[in-house]
Enzyme design. Structure first.
Site, PDB file in Angstrom:
ATOM      1  N   GLY A 166     -47.527 -19.198  64.658  1.00 26.13           N
ATOM      2  CA  GLY A 166     -46.575 -18.667  65.055  1.00 26.13           C
ATOM      3  C   GLY A 166     -45.290 -19.228  64.088  1.00 26.13           C
ATOM      4  N   SER A 172     -39.550 -25.654  55.790  1.00 27.10           N
ATOM      5  CA  SER A 172     -40.725 -25.564  55.552  1.00 27.10           C
ATOM      6  C   SER A 172     -41.037 -25.790  53.472  1.00 27.10           C
ATOM      7  CB  SER A 172     -40.887 -24.011  54.841  1.00 27.10           C
ATOM      8  OG  SER A 172     -40.896 -23.461  54.069  1.00 27.10           O
ATOM      9  N   THR A 232     -39.639 -19.900  58.251  1.00 20.99           N
ATOM     10  CA  THR A 232     -40.340 -20.530  57.047  1.00 20.99           C
ATOM     11  C   THR A 232     -39.685 -20.096  56.129  1.00 20.99           C
ATOM     12  OG1 THR A 232     -42.621 -19.304  57.799  1.00 20.99           O
ATOM     13  CG2 THR A 232     -42.448 -20.499  55.357  1.00 20.99           C
ATOM     14  N   ALA A 235     -44.111 -29.223  62.167  1.00 23.45           N
ATOM     15  CA  ALA A 235     -44.721 -29.743  62.644  1.00 23.45           C
ATOM     16  C   ALA A 235     -43.529 -30.755  62.951  1.00 23.45           C
ATOM     17  CB  ALA A 235     -45.878 -30.187  61.752  1.00 23.45           C
ATOM     18  N   LYS A 270     -47.011 -15.220  54.794  1.00 24.84           N
ATOM     19  CA  LYS A 270     -45.372 -14.860  54.715  1.00 24.84           C
ATOM     20  C   LYS A 270     -44.826 -15.938  54.518  1.00 24.84           C
ATOM     21  CE  LYS A 270     -46.393 -18.755  57.700  1.00 24.84           C
ATOM     22  NZ  LYS A 270     -45.504 -20.735  57.510  1.00 24.84           N
ATOM     23  N   LYS A 304     -53.272 -21.627  57.280  1.00 23.87           N
ATOM     24  CA  LYS A 304     -52.925 -20.777  57.229  1.00 23.87           C
ATOM     25  C   LYS A 304     -53.158 -20.387  55.302  1.00 23.87           C
ATOM     26  CE  LYS A 304     -49.269 -21.167  60.951  1.00 23.87           C
ATOM     27  NZ  LYS A 304     -47.770 -21.258  60.706  1.00 23.87           N
ATOM     28  N   VAL A 351     -49.096 -29.747  50.386  1.00 29.88           N
ATOM     29  CA  VAL A 351     -49.264 -29.062  50.465  1.00 29.88           C
ATOM     30  C   VAL A 351     -48.995 -27.631  49.973  1.00 29.88           C
ATOM     31  CG1 VAL A 351     -51.485 -27.249  50.770  1.00 29.88           C
ATOM     32  CG2 VAL A 351     -51.999 -29.820  50.499  1.00 29.88           C
ATOM     33  N   SER A 370     -49.639 -33.610  58.704  1.00 31.24           N
ATOM     34  CA  SER A 370     -48.789 -33.333  59.403  1.00 31.24           C
ATOM     35  C   SER A 370     -49.067 -32.503  60.949  1.00 31.24           C
ATOM     36  CB  SER A 370     -47.590 -32.924  58.460  1.00 31.24           C
ATOM     37  OG  SER A 370     -47.044 -33.600  58.193  1.00 31.24           O
TER      38      SER A 370
END
Length: 338
Positions: free
Chosen positions: A133, A251, A245, A137, A188, A105, A276, A11
């Site tokens: 940031g 999220s 998030t 997507a 995060k 990330k 994932v 994505s």
């Protein structure tokens, strides 16, 4: 126009492919997953990113050499758990000074290295940067206004990447604090699991605000101890990425947390989300870093116990609320008593 190889056609990689196409760059998109390659070649979009179509001019390939060789810039968009493996495979095609932008990330579980450190270890000839940031997507692919930050060791490299990605709907800032950016981006996800768990338990906005506020405190506490800068954690890859998030239904970490709060096991939640869930992979690494640097991270600790030790979500919340009384900011002095 730059020649860009996007390594990873999930994505996020696909959304960035569309962004870079719209900036006039020549894109080659690579995936190791045959079904993704077939889907993008035949439909020009992913089933989990509907309405975000890549251009007919973009090459889609399973040939890593074709995607990597002779490119001005490489965007590394594979899941964090595959970063070292794919970087290692790229090595024979990498030229001296190759600019690589890591957009994944996470923290490598076994070594506790950031992903840029992993890439630099595998590809020592490259100029490695990070882009991060509050940037789902689903929204970037549709051209909704978004801001990110690019971190690099050298100012000129950061500004080069900034120019490649910058457009009216995608504003990019620069920063020398790669470590802080990556820690904020990865940790995060663990806090977002906690926020989702609270949602799954039926808690409200007060609880969400508490998790976000105390969560960024934990992230910054560890990040500064490791050498990151306070300003970074109050910026886009810190509080900005944490808010989006923890609050958005885009999220996958929050989605997984909601399911866990409703009683699903970690494995059941990941299977249901069917994407994932980076926070699960980062949770153990975050706890290991907290122990290594002797930093108190109670939310991270409780998330680990829920994920891996069988503690119920309700028990974890109760333990967090009943911790010893303390001051909010220990570095703010009281007025002197007379």
């Amino acid at each position: 126009m730059a020649k860009v190889g996007v390594i990873g056609a999930g994505s996020w990689g696909t959304a960035l492919t569309v962004l870079l196409e719209n900036n006039g760059h020549q894109i080659t998109s690579w995936s190791a997953v045959e079904s993704e390659v077939v889907m993008l070649k035949e439909n020009r979009e992913l089933k989990n990113l509907p309405g975000v179509k890549i251009s007919e001019n973009t090459k889609v390939t399973q040939d890593l050499k074709e995607a990597v060789e002779d490119k001005d810039i490489l965007v590394l968009a594979v899941a964090s758990s595959y970063t070292r493996q794919i970087a290692h495979k790229m090595k024979e095609f990498i030229k001296e000074g190759q600019v690589i932008v890591n957009v994944a990330k996470g923290i490598e579980d076994k070594t506790l290295k950031t992903l840029s450190e992993v890439i630099e270890e595998e590809l020592p000839k490259a100029n490695v940067t990070v882009l991060s940031g509050p940037s789902h997507a689903e929204e970037v692919g549709k051209g909704l206004p978004t801001t990110c930050v690019v971190g690099a060791h050298k100012k000129e490299i950061a500004e080069y990447v900034q120019n490649i990605f910058m457009r009216p709907v995608f504003r990019v800032y620069t920063s020398p604090d790669m470590l802080g950016i990556e820690l904020g981006a990865s940790l995060k996800n663990v806090i977002a699991l906690a926020a989702g768990i609270a949602d799954g338990l039926g808690y409200g906005d007060n609880t969400k605000a508490a998790i976000i506020t105390r969560g960024i405190k934990e992230i910054a506490r560890l990040g500064i101890k490791m050498g990151g800068k306070l300003q970074t954690f109050s910026g886009l890859s810190g509080i900005g990425d944490l808010i989006v998030t923890c609050a958005s239904m885009h999220s996958r970490n929050r989605k997984a947390g909601i399911l866990i709060g409703k009683g699903y096991s970690m494995e059941e939640a990941m299977k249901e989300v069917n994407m994932v869930v980076e926070g699960v992979y980062s949770a153990r690494a975050a706890l290991s870093l907290a122990k290594k640097y002797q930093v108190e991270m109670p939310i991270i600790e409780q998330v680990n116990q829920v994920l891996f030790e069988g503690k119920t979500a309700a028990e974890a919340v109760k333990e967090l609320m009943l911790r010893d009384k303390t001051i909010e900011h220990s570095d703010i002095p009281w007025d002197e008593e007379e």
